[in-house]
Design a protein around this motif. Structure first.
Motif, PDB file in Angstrom:
ATOM      1  N   ILE A 126     -11.918  -7.225 -95.515  1.00  0.00           N
ATOM      2  CA  ILE A 126     -11.956  -8.647 -95.856  1.00  0.00           C
ATOM      3  C   ILE A 126     -12.101  -8.763 -97.370  1.00  0.00           C
ATOM      4  N   ASP A 127     -11.126  -9.387 -97.981  1.00  0.00           N
ATOM      5  CA  ASP A 127     -11.020  -9.463 -99.439  1.00  0.00           C
ATOM      6  C   ASP A 127     -12.225 -10.158-100.069  1.00  0.00           C
ATOM      7  N   GLU A 128     -12.753  -9.525-101.119  1.00  0.00           N
ATOM      8  CA  GLU A 128     -13.801 -10.160-101.921  1.00  0.00           C
ATOM      9  C   GLU A 128     -13.508 -10.007-103.406  1.00  0.00           C
ATOM     10  N   ILE A 129     -12.225  -9.826-103.722  1.00  0.00           N
ATOM     11  CA  ILE A 129     -11.813  -9.616-105.112  1.00  0.00           C
ATOM     12  C   ILE A 129     -11.522 -10.939-105.820  1.00  0.00           C
ATOM     13  N   HIS A 130     -11.207 -11.986-105.058  1.00  0.00           N
ATOM     14  CA  HIS A 130     -10.626 -13.199-105.645  1.00  0.00           C
ATOM     15  C   HIS A 130     -11.508 -14.429-105.454  1.00  0.00           C
ATOM     16  N   ASN A 131     -12.811 -14.290-105.722  1.00  0.00           N
ATOM     17  CA  ASN A 131     -13.755 -15.418-105.624  1.00  0.00           C
ATOM     18  C   ASN A 131     -13.665 -16.099-104.257  1.00  0.00           C
ATOM     19  N   ASN A 132     -13.466 -15.292-103.215  1.00  0.00           N
ATOM     20  CA  ASN A 132     -13.162 -15.830-101.894  1.00  0.00           C
ATOM     21  C   ASN A 132     -14.272 -16.703-101.335  1.00  0.00           C
ATOM     22  N   ASN A 136     -11.860  -3.226-104.036  1.00  0.00           N
ATOM     23  CA  ASN A 136     -10.972  -2.389-104.830  1.00  0.00           C
ATOM     24  C   ASN A 136      -9.728  -2.076-104.000  1.00  0.00           C
ATOM     25  N   TYR A 137      -8.550  -2.350-104.539  1.00  0.00           N
ATOM     26  CA  TYR A 137      -7.312  -2.082-103.805  1.00  0.00           C
ATOM     27  C   TYR A 137      -7.147  -0.615-103.440  1.00  0.00           C
ATOM     28  N   ASP A 138      -7.761   0.288-104.223  1.00  0.00           N
ATOM     29  CA  ASP A 138      -7.597   1.717-103.971  1.00  0.00           C
ATOM     30  C   ASP A 138      -8.108   2.137-102.597  1.00  0.00           C
ATOM     31  N   LEU A 139      -8.952   1.299-101.992  1.00  0.00           N
ATOM     32  CA  LEU A 139      -9.475   1.616-100.661  1.00  0.00           C
ATOM     33  C   LEU A 139      -8.420   1.457 -99.575  1.00  0.00           C
ATOM     34  N   LEU A 140      -7.395   0.639 -99.834  1.00  0.00           N
ATOM     35  CA  LEU A 140      -6.404   0.326 -98.811  1.00  0.00           C
ATOM     36  C   LEU A 140      -5.513   1.512 -98.497  1.00  0.00           C
ATOM     37  N   LEU A 155      -5.665  -6.072 -94.056  1.00  0.00           N
ATOM     38  CA  LEU A 155      -6.388  -6.798 -95.096  1.00  0.00           C
ATOM     39  C   LEU A 155      -6.358  -8.281 -94.782  1.00  0.00           C
ATOM     40  N   VAL A 156      -7.523  -8.907 -94.765  1.00  0.00           N
ATOM     41  CA  VAL A 156      -7.644 -10.349 -94.544  1.00  0.00           C
ATOM     42  C   VAL A 156      -8.038 -11.002 -95.865  1.00  0.00           C
ATOM     43  N   ILE A 157      -7.211 -11.891 -96.351  1.00  0.00           N
ATOM     44  CA  ILE A 157      -7.514 -12.651 -97.571  1.00  0.00           C
ATOM     45  C   ILE A 157      -7.710 -14.098 -97.158  1.00  0.00           C
ATOM     46  N   SER A 158      -8.923 -14.594 -97.274  1.00  0.00           N
ATOM     47  CA  SER A 158      -9.210 -15.965 -96.851  1.00  0.00           C
ATOM     48  C   SER A 158      -9.758 -16.791 -98.005  1.00  0.00           C
ATOM     49  N   ASN A 159      -9.047 -17.861 -98.307  1.00  0.00           N
ATOM     50  CA  ASN A 159      -9.486 -18.867 -99.281  1.00  0.00           C
ATOM     51  C   ASN A 159      -9.893 -18.263-100.618  1.00  0.00           C
ATOM     52  N   ALA A 160      -8.913 -17.585-101.206  1.00  0.00           N
ATOM     53  CA  ALA A 160      -9.075 -17.110-102.575  1.00  0.00           C
ATOM     54  C   ALA A 160      -8.991 -18.300-103.530  1.00  0.00           C
ATOM     55  N   ILE A 161      -9.638 -18.146-104.690  1.00  0.00           N
ATOM     56  CA  ILE A 161      -9.611 -19.241-105.666  1.00  0.00           C
ATOM     57  C   ILE A 161      -9.807 -18.677-107.069  1.00  0.00           C
ATOM     58  N   HIS A 162      -9.168 -19.293-108.044  1.00  0.00           N
ATOM     59  CA  HIS A 162      -9.330 -18.893-109.437  1.00  0.00           C
ATOM     60  C   HIS A 162     -10.713 -19.322-109.927  1.00  0.00           C
ATOM     61  N   SER A 163     -11.267 -18.563-110.838  1.00  0.00           N
ATOM     62  CA  SER A 163     -12.609 -18.873-111.356  1.00  0.00           C
ATOM     63  C   SER A 163     -12.672 -20.265-111.980  1.00  0.00           C
ATOM     64  N   ASN A 164     -11.555 -20.749-112.514  1.00  0.00           N
ATOM     65  CA  ASN A 164     -11.550 -22.085-113.133  1.00  0.00           C
ATOM     66  C   ASN A 164     -11.755 -23.210-112.120  1.00  0.00           C
ATOM     67  N   ASN A 165     -11.477 -22.918-110.853  1.00  0.00           N
ATOM     68  CA  ASN A 165     -11.586 -23.965-109.825  1.00  0.00           C
ATOM     69  C   ASN A 165     -12.792 -23.799-108.909  1.00  0.00           C
ATOM     70  N   GLN A 212       2.173  -7.808-106.985  1.00  0.00           N
ATOM     71  CA  GLN A 212       3.008  -6.608-106.919  1.00  0.00           C
ATOM     72  C   GLN A 212       2.356  -5.533-106.052  1.00  0.00           C
ATOM     73  N   ILE A 213       1.056  -5.335-106.218  1.00  0.00           N
ATOM     74  CA  ILE A 213       0.327  -4.336-105.428  1.00  0.00           C
ATOM     75  C   ILE A 213       0.387  -4.682-103.944  1.00  0.00           C
TER      76      ILE A 213
END
Length: 284
Positions: free
Chosen positions: A29-35, A62-66, A72-82, A100-101
């Motif tokens: 479960i993704d935690e890279i993108h301020n999820n 870390n993507y290297d784990l994949l 991979l589950v990516i739920s409700n990612a958000i940019h730090s500005n938002n 790309q990755i």
């Protein structure tokens, strides 16, 4: 003011898990993108449900784990500005390098579940979705229905399309799925639609999330979707426009406390739907 809290008390015990405990495929479960949804946070009921079905579930930092064939589950990612700033402009949560990755990983056999809820999450995720041929309306998808009724996608109302996720191929046969105010998207030609909107359903696009008036732009959602799957290269992709259906929450407001998610009495089939979807994603 509503208070939204994760509910870990009503995650069902699975008497017939697909895999022996801790012997199933690996899910990150993704935690890279301020999820907004993380393994031990708002998606704790989701991760617990999967663990009870035998999957090994981890946070991804870390993507290297994949590895190929992981999910991979990516739920409700958000940019730090938002973060806590749900107002236009909505910035991309994913860099060109991220995209790309992830695209190369899926092409090589990776399994990706993208969940992007109502604005701002649909806008923040759209560049990633575009890389796979999907295109989000960054707004609030609203079903044409009587006030107070659930967002029901069923075979009866022609919003739940028969697919390998619902026909019993990967578990129980599903006749309806309930969602809780999410987003919408258009799909590429080779994708298989699952949750489909009808003419008269609409995407409301406010400047600030949850602030609507008579001037709020809207788009008719005929031929748009809230759920779809796609074989992509050697891998698989599932895209959904609503996150609460995958987890369990309580919301408390002036009218009382309500279950929102697969713990809701209005969503009796959501657990089986999740199990079917994850089994499809994780198998050949």
């Amino acid at each position: 003011m509503s208070q939204q809290v994760v509910d870990t008390t009503l995650v069902p015990i699975i008497v017939d898990p697909y895999y022996k405990i801790q012997k199933g495929p690996t899910i990150y479960i993704d935690e890279i993108h301020n999820n907004f949804h993380t393994k031990e946070g708002r998606f704790k009921p989701f991760s617990t449900l999967l663990e009870r079905d035998g999957y090994k579930v981890y946070s991804l930092e870390n993507y290297d784990l994949l590895k190929t064939k992981d999910v991979l589950v990516i739920s409700n990612a958000i940019h730090s500005n938002n973060i806590r700033n749900w107002e236009q402009p909505i910035h991309d949560a994913f860099s060109s390098e991220d995209i790309q990755i992830l695209k190369k990983w899926v092409e090589a056999g990776g399994r990706l579940l993208i969940i992007a809820d109502h604005m701002p999450f649909s806008g923040a995720t759209n560049t990633l979705a575009n890389a796979f041929g999907f295109d989000f309306c960054d707004g609030f998808a609203q079903l044409s229905k009587p006030e107070g009724e659930s967002d029901l996608f069923s075979e009866e109302n022609n919003r739940l399309l028969v697919s390998k996720i619902t026909d019993g191929t990967y578990g129980k046969s599903i006749k309806s799925v309930t969602t809780f105010m999410g987003s919408s998207f258009q799909i590429p030609e080779k994708a298989i639609g699952i949750l489909k909107f009808k003419k008269g359903d609409e995407c409301l696009q406010p400047e600030i999330a949850w602030q609507f008036d008579e001037n709020t732009p809207s788009k008719d959602l005929e031929d748009s979707y809230q759920g779809a799957i796609l074989d992509f290269g050697k891998g698989k992709l599932a895209v959904f426009g609503e996150a609460a259906q995958f987890t369990a929450q309580t919301i408390t407001n002036e009218n009382g406390t309500f279950h929102v998610g697969f713990n809701s009495e209005t969503a009796p089939n959501n657990v089986d739907f999740i199990r079917n979807l994850m089994r499809w994603l994780s198998t050949k």
